[in-house]
Design a protein around this motif. Structure first.
Motif, mmCIF file in Angstrom:
data_model
loop_
_atom_site.group_PDB
_atom_site.id
_atom_site.type_symbol
_atom_site.label_atom_id
_atom_site.label_comp_id
_atom_site.label_asym_id
_atom_site.label_seq_id
_atom_site.Cartn_x
_atom_site.Cartn_y
_atom_site.Cartn_z
ATOM 1 N N SER A 196 0.463 -0.969 0.033
ATOM 2 C CA SER A 196 0.251 0.052 -0.145
ATOM 3 C C SER A 196 0.884 0.798 -0.179
ATOM 4 O O SER A 196 0.536 1.951 -0.821
ATOM 5 C CB SER A 196 -1.303 0.012 1.330
ATOM 6 N N LEU A 197 2.115 1.280 0.787
ATOM 7 C CA LEU A 197 2.902 2.021 1.060
ATOM 8 C C LEU A 197 3.544 3.079 -0.894
ATOM 9 O O LEU A 197 3.603 3.648 -0.981
ATOM 10 C CB LEU A 197 3.923 2.335 1.829
ATOM 11 N N LEU A 198 3.940 1.151 -1.237
ATOM 12 C CA LEU A 198 4.606 1.696 -2.223
ATOM 13 C C LEU A 198 3.554 2.209 -3.259
ATOM 14 O O LEU A 198 4.084 3.392 -4.440
ATOM 15 C CB LEU A 198 4.669 0.490 -2.845
ATOM 16 N N VAL A 199 2.707 2.177 -4.089
ATOM 17 C CA VAL A 199 1.287 2.549 -4.629
ATOM 18 C C VAL A 199 1.193 3.880 -4.202
ATOM 19 O O VAL A 199 1.303 5.044 -4.945
ATOM 20 C CB VAL A 199 0.048 1.861 -4.325
ATOM 21 N N LYS A 200 1.068 4.476 -3.151
ATOM 22 C CA LYS A 200 1.239 5.541 -2.697
ATOM 23 C C LYS A 200 2.561 6.451 -2.957
ATOM 24 O O LYS A 200 2.497 7.751 -3.784
ATOM 25 C CB LYS A 200 0.834 5.775 -0.918
ATOM 26 N N TYR B 149 -5.411 9.994 -15.764
ATOM 27 C CA TYR B 149 -6.357 10.161 -15.047
ATOM 28 C C TYR B 149 -7.023 9.058 -13.803
ATOM 29 O O TYR B 149 -7.849 7.944 -14.028
ATOM 30 C CB TYR B 149 -7.552 9.367 -16.047
ATOM 31 N N THR B 150 -6.450 9.203 -12.638
ATOM 32 C CA THR B 150 -6.740 8.509 -11.271
ATOM 33 C C THR B 150 -7.856 9.097 -10.330
ATOM 34 O O THR B 150 -8.145 7.935 -9.749
ATOM 35 C CB THR B 150 -5.473 9.405 -10.129
ATOM 36 N N GLU B 151 -8.871 9.679 -11.115
ATOM 37 C CA GLU B 151 -9.674 9.316 -10.777
ATOM 38 C C GLU B 151 -10.712 8.693 -10.884
ATOM 39 O O GLU B 151 -12.017 8.479 -10.670
ATOM 40 C CB GLU B 151 -10.723 10.755 -11.303
ATOM 41 N N TYR B 152 -9.884 7.692 -12.130
ATOM 42 C CA TYR B 152 -11.262 6.371 -12.458
ATOM 43 C C TYR B 152 -10.848 4.661 -11.610
ATOM 44 O O TYR B 152 -11.734 4.774 -11.776
ATOM 45 C CB TYR B 152 -10.424 5.701 -13.800
ATOM 46 N N VAL B 153 -9.451 4.806 -11.223
ATOM 47 C CA VAL B 153 -9.396 3.653 -10.374
ATOM 48 C C VAL B 153 -8.359 4.161 -8.936
ATOM 49 O O VAL B 153 -8.757 3.976 -8.487
ATOM 50 C CB VAL B 153 -8.811 2.826 -11.401
ATOM 51 N N LEU B 154 -7.427 4.619 -9.495
ATOM 52 C CA LEU B 154 -6.368 5.459 -8.510
ATOM 53 C C LEU B 154 -6.432 6.440 -7.483
ATOM 54 O O LEU B 154 -6.108 7.648 -7.862
ATOM 55 C CB LEU B 154 -5.189 4.745 -8.901
ATOM 56 N N ARG B 155 -7.796 7.211 -7.539
ATOM 57 C CA ARG B 155 -7.549 8.173 -6.529
ATOM 58 C C ARG B 155 -6.913 8.362 -5.600
ATOM 59 O O ARG B 155 -7.390 7.328 -4.741
ATOM 60 C CB ARG B 155 -9.273 8.708 -6.352
ATOM 61 N N PRO B 156 -6.255 9.046 -4.866
ATOM 62 C CA PRO B 156 -5.750 9.149 -4.224
ATOM 63 C C PRO B 156 -6.082 8.752 -2.629
ATOM 64 O O PRO B 156 -5.936 8.612 -1.533
ATOM 65 C CB PRO B 156 -4.900 10.465 -3.832
ATOM 66 N N MET C 171 -9.106 7.401 -2.190
ATOM 67 C CA MET C 171 -9.884 5.970 -2.202
ATOM 68 C C MET C 171 -8.278 4.703 -1.883
ATOM 69 O O MET C 171 -8.801 4.145 -1.469
ATOM 70 C CB MET C 171 -10.294 5.399 -3.419
ATOM 71 N N MET C 172 -6.921 5.500 -1.108
ATOM 72 C CA MET C 172 -6.382 4.188 -1.393
ATOM 73 C C MET C 172 -6.889 3.606 0.115
ATOM 74 O O MET C 172 -5.796 1.990 -0.225
ATOM 75 C CB MET C 172 -4.984 4.729 -1.092
ATOM 76 N N ASN C 173 -7.563 3.689 0.878
ATOM 77 C CA ASN C 173 -7.890 3.256 1.806
ATOM 78 C C ASN C 173 -8.857 2.246 1.583
ATOM 79 O O ASN C 173 -9.204 1.312 2.103
ATOM 80 C CB ASN C 173 -8.101 3.913 2.959
ATOM 81 N N SER C 174 -9.370 1.584 0.229
ATOM 82 C CA SER C 174 -10.622 0.902 -0.186
ATOM 83 C C SER C 174 -10.523 0.399 -0.574
ATOM 84 O O SER C 174 -11.000 -0.259 -0.813
ATOM 85 C CB SER C 174 -11.713 2.025 -0.885
ATOM 86 N N TYR C 175 -8.722 0.205 -1.244
ATOM 87 C CA TYR C 175 -8.378 -1.669 -1.848
ATOM 88 C C TYR C 175 -7.311 -2.092 -0.865
ATOM 89 O O TYR C 175 -6.903 -1.117 0.234
ATOM 90 C CB TYR C 175 -7.807 -0.637 -2.770
ATOM 91 N N ASP C 176 -7.537 -3.356 -1.728
ATOM 92 C CA ASP C 176 -6.729 -4.521 -0.632
ATOM 93 C C ASP C 176 -5.802 -4.325 -1.534
ATOM 94 O O ASP C 176 -5.302 -4.895 -2.516
ATOM 95 C CB ASP C 176 -7.768 -5.366 0.207
ATOM 96 N N PHE C 177 -3.940 -4.067 -1.300
ATOM 97 C CA PHE C 177 -2.901 -4.281 -1.936
ATOM 98 C C PHE C 177 -1.768 -5.299 -1.467
ATOM 99 O O PHE C 177 -1.954 -5.557 -0.062
ATOM 100 C CB PHE C 177 -1.657 -3.272 -1.913
ATOM 101 N N LYS C 178 -1.537 -6.465 -2.304
ATOM 102 C CA LYS C 178 -0.642 -7.166 -2.128
ATOM 103 C C LYS C 178 0.331 -7.526 -2.384
ATOM 104 O O LYS C 178 0.087 -7.819 -4.526
ATOM 105 C CB LYS C 178 -1.318 -8.489 -1.384
ATOM 106 N N PHE C 179 1.321 -7.835 -2.279
ATOM 107 C CA PHE C 179 2.841 -7.738 -3.412
ATOM 108 C C PHE C 179 2.893 -9.075 -3.877
ATOM 109 O O PHE C 179 2.057 -10.905 -3.687
ATOM 110 C CB PHE C 179 4.549 -7.829 -2.465
ATOM 111 N N ASP C 180 3.132 -9.501 -5.507
ATOM 112 C CA ASP C 180 2.409 -11.064 -6.084
ATOM 113 C C ASP C 180 4.316 -10.934 -6.055
ATOM 114 O O ASP C 180 5.213 -10.014 -5.962
ATOM 115 C CB ASP C 180 2.136 -10.259 -7.401
ATOM 116 N N ASP C 181 4.408 -11.886 -7.077
ATOM 117 C CA ASP C 181 5.748 -12.432 -7.380
ATOM 118 C C ASP C 181 6.273 -11.032 -7.930
ATOM 119 O O ASP C 181 5.834 -10.941 -9.212
ATOM 120 C CB ASP C 181 5.907 -13.636 -8.001
#
Length: 426
Positions: free
Chosen positions: A134-138, A228-235, A237-247
């Motif tokens: 999550s911090l990486l995306v922010k 266009y962060t307003e459509y998917v990755l609005r800052p 809204m970051m707390n409304s996503y679950d973020f996890k590392f993949d390989d």
């Protein structure tokens, strides 16, 4: 509400269903011959292990802004100005080792480029020790102004839109478009004009229903998540996503984090997918994501703007992809693709109708552009454009002149051949 300004959460695209009463005949554009002398190279990018074509492989002419991408069959066409024939070309795609080749390796036809799969195991030691997805995306969003184009530019792009009913191509639209790309740190929307365009729509195969996609090139342009962060990755809204590392993986031979994301609020259609983030600079270099549309009524309300009485229309699958390219340390939108499946159920009919809509756009050239005179000299298209209505005609391959395009895949090429035969018979 998830959607700002009453725009669908997928960006701009919506589907318009109308009763079809007329067959629209083909009309040809006037052909404007290009003054630019160019050399065209064609071929295929394949997996070195099994010889299978690799789709969405990016071909970039080094020390220039010229590029193209392979089609679903791995085929490509690359047009290069004659004065750049001493250049080199870099070929890259996720999951394979990049390769740089001199231009004299390429042939007018049947160039074969083999890429080796990436087999290196990427451990945490290889990366830059990010431990919180999550911090990486922010951080990725916070560094947008540093990592992406900060000046306006003029981009040349190729756009293709196809609609299939079952296995049959019923609509094909293609265009070379000019994009007035505003800086990534600006709230101004990008502007688009059609430079060259052609279309064919066979309403005879659509029975009583004409399916039309609203938005045209904007469908793929608005997939630019960092603009266009307003459509998917609005800052906010970051707390409304679950973020996890993949390989982790490699893109363009650079270590890349892979972050899985998923919306936690699933009361409406919700996003999920993967973000590919450059490990050294925290730059988003690629995203593959989807919109869950299991709630048919909510999805229909979001995407279907008009439909005939007695029918129920809803999307069943919505998939997206966006890729970025780097030039002089700055990144920019390079490729966007949307794949959409729809179903039409009619009352008192046993069988339903299934439609597939594919749109894709690749930036084939761009230049920094500080002026405003371009906007005064062209006709800008509306974000609500319907290509099958607002574009007319179909022309032979020379129509595109020196512009790079995405080679048509087999099914699309068959449709083009049928169109040409029909025109010759008239």
């Amino acid at each position: 509400m998830k959607n700002p300004d009453n725009i669908s959460s997928s960006g701009i695209h919506s589907i318009v269903f109308m009763l079809c009463t007329l067959f629209i005949s083909l009309q040809s554009f006037a052909f404007q011959p290009s003054e630019i002398e160019y050399v065209e190279y064609k071929g295929e990018v394949v997996n070195a292990n099994n010889g299978r074509g690799i789709s969405s492989a990016y071909l970039s002419l080094n020390n220039s802004n010229i590029s193209t991408i392979t089609n679903a069959d791995g085929k490509f066409s690359l047009k290069v100005p004659e004065d750049l024939i001493e250049a080199t070309v870099t070929i890259s795609v996720l999951g394979f080792q990049s390769k740089t080749l001199p231009l004299d390796y390429f042939k007018p036809e049947e160039t074969v480029i083999e890429l080796e799969e990436t087999v290196e195991e990427l451990t945490e030691v290889s990366l830059y020790k990010a431990t919180n997805a999550s911090l990486l995306v922010k951080e990725m969003l916070a560094k947008k102004d540093d990592n992406y184009l900060s000046d306006q530019s003029l981009m040349t792009s190729f756009y293709r839109e196809t609609i299939k009913k079952g296995w049959n191509n019923v609509s094909l639209s293609e265009a070379v478009v000019k994009i007035f790309k505003s800086p990534y740190n600006s709230n101004k929307k990008d502007l688009v004009s059609l430079y060259k365009a052609r279309k064919s729509t066979d309403y005879d195969k659509l029975d009583t229903l004409a399916l039309k996609l609203r938005g045209g090139p904007f469908n793929t342009l608005y997939l630019d998540m960092m603009k266009y962060t307003e459509y998917v990755l609005r800052p906010e809204m970051m707390n409304s996503y679950d973020f996890k590392f993949d390989d982790a993986t490699k893109i363009n031979d650079r270590y890349t984090y892979v972050v899985d994301f998923r919306e936690m609020d699933q009361s409406d259609p919700w996003y999920f997918g993967k973000l590919f983030i450059d490990a050294e600079t925290s730059t988003l270099v690629k995203a593959e994501y989807s919109l869950n549309v299991d709630d048919r009524d909510a999805a229909a309300a979001m995407f279907v703007k008009k439909k005939p009485n007695g029918s129920k229309v809803y999307p069943t699958e919505l998939n997206y992809q966006v890729d970025y390219a780097q030039n002089n340390g700055k990144w920019h939108y390079a490729y966007g693709k949307a794949q959409m499946d729809y179903v039409v159920n009619w009352k008192r009919k046993i069988f339903n109708s299934k439609y597939k809509i594919n749109t894709e756009m690749v930036v084939t050239d761009w230049q920094a552009y500080a002026g405003n005179d371009w906007k005064k000299s062209v006709d800008l298209i509306n974000p609500n454009i319907v290509m099958v209505d607002d574009v007319s005609g179909f022309y032979d391959s020379e129509f595109w002149g020196s512009n790079n395009i995405i080679e048509p895949e087999k099914s699309i090429q068959n449709a083009i051949d049928k169109i040409k035969r029909k025109m010759n018979d008239e």
